[in-house]
Design a protein around this motif. Structure first.
Motif, PDB file in Angstrom:
ATOM      1  N   ASP A 188       0.874   3.437  -2.312  1.00 42.71           N
ATOM      2  CA  ASP A 188      -0.022   4.426  -2.921  1.00 42.71           C
ATOM      3  C   ASP A 188      -1.023   4.950  -1.896  1.00 42.71           C
ATOM      4  O   ASP A 188      -1.325   6.158  -1.859  1.00 42.71           O
ATOM      5  CB  ASP A 188      -0.752   3.817  -4.117  1.00 42.71           C
ATOM      6  CG  ASP A 188      -1.519   2.547  -3.758  1.00 42.71           C
ATOM      7  OD1 ASP A 188      -0.998   1.728  -2.971  1.00 42.71           O
ATOM      8  OD2 ASP A 188      -2.647   2.367  -4.259  1.00 42.71           O
ATOM      9  N   LEU A 189      -1.520   4.062  -1.035  1.00 41.88           N
ATOM     10  CA  LEU A 189      -2.437   4.492   0.024  1.00 41.88           C
ATOM     11  C   LEU A 189      -1.722   5.377   1.037  1.00 41.88           C
ATOM     12  O   LEU A 189      -2.323   6.305   1.597  1.00 41.88           O
ATOM     13  CB  LEU A 189      -3.040   3.273   0.724  1.00 41.88           C
ATOM     14  CG  LEU A 189      -3.916   2.354  -0.126  1.00 41.88           C
ATOM     15  CD1 LEU A 189      -4.407   1.171   0.701  1.00 41.88           C
ATOM     16  CD2 LEU A 189      -5.096   3.121  -0.717  1.00 41.88           C
ATOM     17  N   PRO A 239      -0.487   0.676   5.522  1.00 52.86           N
ATOM     18  CA  PRO A 239      -1.787   0.526   4.857  1.00 52.86           C
ATOM     19  C   PRO A 239      -1.849  -0.722   3.972  1.00 52.86           C
ATOM     20  O   PRO A 239      -2.113  -0.649   2.769  1.00 52.86           O
ATOM     21  CB  PRO A 239      -1.871   1.806   4.027  1.00 52.86           C
ATOM     22  CG  PRO A 239      -0.452   2.092   3.652  1.00 52.86           C
ATOM     23  CD  PRO A 239       0.410   1.568   4.774  1.00 52.86           C
ATOM     24  N   GLU A 272      -1.554   8.857  -0.476  1.00 55.30           N
ATOM     25  CA  GLU A 272      -2.866   9.516  -0.435  1.00 55.30           C
ATOM     26  C   GLU A 272      -3.221   9.962   0.982  1.00 55.30           C
ATOM     27  O   GLU A 272      -3.728  11.073   1.190  1.00 55.30           O
ATOM     28  CB  GLU A 272      -3.927   8.564  -0.979  1.00 55.30           C
ATOM     29  CG  GLU A 272      -3.788   8.290  -2.471  1.00 55.30           C
ATOM     30  CD  GLU A 272      -4.710   7.185  -2.955  1.00 55.30           C
ATOM     31  OE1 GLU A 272      -5.377   6.550  -2.089  1.00 55.30           O
ATOM     32  OE2 GLU A 272      -4.767   6.939  -4.170  1.00 55.30           O
ATOM     33  N   ALA A 273      -2.947   9.103   1.978  1.00 54.07           N
ATOM     34  CA  ALA A 273      -3.307   9.439   3.357  1.00 54.07           C
ATOM     35  C   ALA A 273      -2.470  10.597   3.889  1.00 54.07           C
ATOM     36  O   ALA A 273      -2.995  11.530   4.515  1.00 54.07           O
ATOM     37  CB  ALA A 273      -3.137   8.212   4.248  1.00 54.07           C
ATOM     38  N   GLY A 310       0.750  -1.251   0.000  1.00 50.69           N
ATOM     39  CA  GLY A 310       0.000   0.000   0.000  1.00 50.69           C
ATOM     40  C   GLY A 310       0.778   1.297   0.000  1.00 50.69           C
ATOM     41  O   GLY A 310       0.327   2.264   0.633  1.00 50.69           O
ATOM     42  N   LEU A 334      -3.977  -0.398   8.617  1.00 47.20           N
ATOM     43  CA  LEU A 334      -5.257  -1.000   8.278  1.00 47.20           C
ATOM     44  C   LEU A 334      -5.360  -2.359   8.961  1.00 47.20           C
ATOM     45  O   LEU A 334      -4.355  -3.057   9.150  1.00 47.20           O
ATOM     46  CB  LEU A 334      -5.390  -1.153   6.764  1.00 47.20           C
ATOM     47  CG  LEU A 334      -5.521   0.151   5.977  1.00 47.20           C
ATOM     48  CD1 LEU A 334      -5.603  -0.131   4.478  1.00 47.20           C
ATOM     49  CD2 LEU A 334      -6.745   0.955   6.431  1.00 47.20           C
ATOM     50  N   ARG A 388      -2.742  -4.279   2.114  1.00 41.20           N
ATOM     51  CA  ARG A 388      -3.930  -4.808   1.447  1.00 41.20           C
ATOM     52  C   ARG A 388      -4.034  -6.325   1.583  1.00 41.20           C
ATOM     53  O   ARG A 388      -4.927  -6.922   0.998  1.00 41.20           O
ATOM     54  CB  ARG A 388      -3.885  -4.464  -0.051  1.00 41.20           C
ATOM     55  CG  ARG A 388      -4.074  -2.995  -0.390  1.00 41.20           C
ATOM     56  CD  ARG A 388      -4.156  -2.845  -1.900  1.00 41.20           C
ATOM     57  NE  ARG A 388      -4.566  -1.514  -2.309  1.00 41.20           N
ATOM     58  CZ  ARG A 388      -3.740  -0.552  -2.686  1.00 41.20           C
ATOM     59  NH1 ARG A 388      -2.421  -0.776  -2.687  1.00 41.20           N
ATOM     60  NH2 ARG A 388      -4.196   0.622  -3.053  1.00 41.20           N
ATOM     61  N   ASP A 434     -10.963   1.211   7.129  1.00 35.84           N
ATOM     62  CA  ASP A 434     -11.125   1.990   5.898  1.00 35.84           C
ATOM     63  C   ASP A 434      -9.936   2.932   5.700  1.00 35.84           C
ATOM     64  O   ASP A 434      -9.582   3.686   6.615  1.00 35.84           O
ATOM     65  CB  ASP A 434     -12.416   2.803   5.995  1.00 35.84           C
ATOM     66  CG  ASP A 434     -12.808   3.470   4.687  1.00 35.84           C
ATOM     67  OD1 ASP A 434     -11.937   3.635   3.808  1.00 35.84           O
ATOM     68  OD2 ASP A 434     -13.986   3.837   4.553  1.00 35.84           O
ATOM     69  N   PRO A 435      -9.312   2.921   4.515  1.00 33.60           N
ATOM     70  CA  PRO A 435      -8.210   3.858   4.261  1.00 33.60           C
ATOM     71  C   PRO A 435      -8.593   5.319   4.469  1.00 33.60           C
ATOM     72  O   PRO A 435      -7.724   6.146   4.786  1.00 33.60           O
ATOM     73  CB  PRO A 435      -7.852   3.590   2.792  1.00 33.60           C
ATOM     74  CG  PRO A 435      -8.282   2.184   2.546  1.00 33.60           C
ATOM     75  CD  PRO A 435      -9.513   1.990   3.384  1.00 33.60           C
TER      76      PRO A 435
END
Length: 351
Positions: free
Chosen positions: A181-182, A245, A185-186, A179, A269, A247, A289-290
């Motif tokens: 990429d997450l 984060p 974004e976060a 994650g 997560l 997955r 939830d991200p």
């Protein structure tokens, strides 16, 4: 003690398995046990007597033949030696353990699904399979687990006295499962700088980094490829928090222990073993939830670094792991296998 032929012990950089086994070897030695380490390379920085089978094979990481050859050589050496127990940390070794006269305990470090599950289902029942988390153990039914022993680490002795307003740090291999990429974004949503520090030595990792992650980078993200262990430790010490984060059902996640042992909380997560390691609201925050991650990235400065350090020290110390495995060894050597070793499980509640 049999380890894969990929990295030295302790590892200079990437190598979660090697970090765990290093702590275990030294923990067992501290309890008075003589440990012989079968690995690749020219030596070890642990307390074990080292027996090398070949050169390090990290350039062939994950290939079957290097590990097969390593296990075959190791089995011949074990047959010529005098050992009470063999503790195998390789993927292929447990399949070949039935050829050993010495009892074998095998720790499963990966997620027991797909091809690995097929391998483990073929392991002789006289081999004691040990899981590293309850989450890992629950991934597939029917495997003859005898115990669950959480990974652990030797204390670094270095931790922050107060929360740090440094960058958010993501530390893993470059893979969609992890994650990154997450994380971008976060952190961006929270308005916080991010350091992406990751392993990028295999073609799939390089492709993912180039095609997915690099187009997302901006002035708010610092990218570090293949950092050395000292660099990782410094990053975690200065970090506001570690972001995790993921997955996938991560079987464990040593980096979370590394962060908390430095006094750095974890924002993650709720996947895999995360809730077994992180105490929500005390040593970090765990979310489904991200979209919930950005607020927790802001809130972590309210957590006490000392609580993170104490959690790792009391629940994930190398001495505790060594004693748990010692109980498994004694039971297996004595041939008292009438019942699963549920009472030998190194249970850590993070709720």
């Amino acid at each position: 003690m049999v380890v894969p032929p990929w990295y030295e012990l302790p590892p200079p950089g990437y190598g979660g398995l090697e970090q765990v086994v290093s702590a275990l070897v030294d923990g067992l030695a501290a309890l008075g046990h003589d440990v012989t380490l079968f690995g690749a390379g020219s030596g070890t920085g642990t307390a074990a007597e080292f027996v090398g089978t070949d050169q390090l094979q990290n350039s062939r990481l994950g290939q079957a033949l290097p590990e097969l050859a390593h296990v075959a050589r190791t089995n011949r050496m074990i047959a010529d030696g005098d050992f009470d127990i063999v503790h195998d940390h390789t993927t292929i070794g447990p399949l070949a353990a039935s050829r050993r006269e010495t009892p074998t305990v095998a720790t499963v470090h990966g997620a027991p699904v797909g091809e690995l599950a097929d391998i483990l289902k073929g392991v002789d029942p006289q081999v004691a399979l040990v899981a590293i988390s309850h989450s890992q153990r629950a991934l597939v039914r029917g495997l003859p687990w005898v115990a669950t022993v959480h990974n652990a680490m030797a204390g670094s002795g270095v931790s922050k006295p107060a929360p740090s307003d440094g960058p958010v740090v993501w530390l893993a291999r470059f893979s969609p499962d992890k994650g990154p990429d997450l994380a971008i974004e976060a952190a961006r949503e929270a308005g916080l700088p991010l350091v992406l520090a990751g392993k990028c030595t295999e073609p799939g990792e390089a492709q993912y980094l180039a095609e997915v992650i690099e187009p997302m980078l901006g002035p708010d993200v610092t990218l570090l490829r293949n950092p050395e262990r000292e660099t990782c430790a410094e990053l975690l010490l200065r970090a506001r928090c570690l972001i995790m984060p993921i997955r996938w059902s991560e079987p464990f996640g040593m980096v979370m222990l590394e962060a908390m042992s430095a006094g750095t909380p974890v924002v993650a997560l709720n996947r895999g073993a995360v809730p077994e390691l992180v105490r929500h609201g005390e040593t970090g925050f765990v979310h489904e939830d991200p979209a919930e991650l950005p607020q927790s990235l802001r809130d972590v400065l309210g957590l006490d670094p000392a609580a993170c350090v104490e959690h790792v020290r009391t629940q994930f110390g190398a001495d505790r792991m060594a004693r748990a495995y010692e109980r498994v060894y004694r039971r297996w050597v004595s041939n008292d296998r009438s019942a699963p070793l549920e009472r030998e499980m190194m249970v850590t509640s993070a709720t």
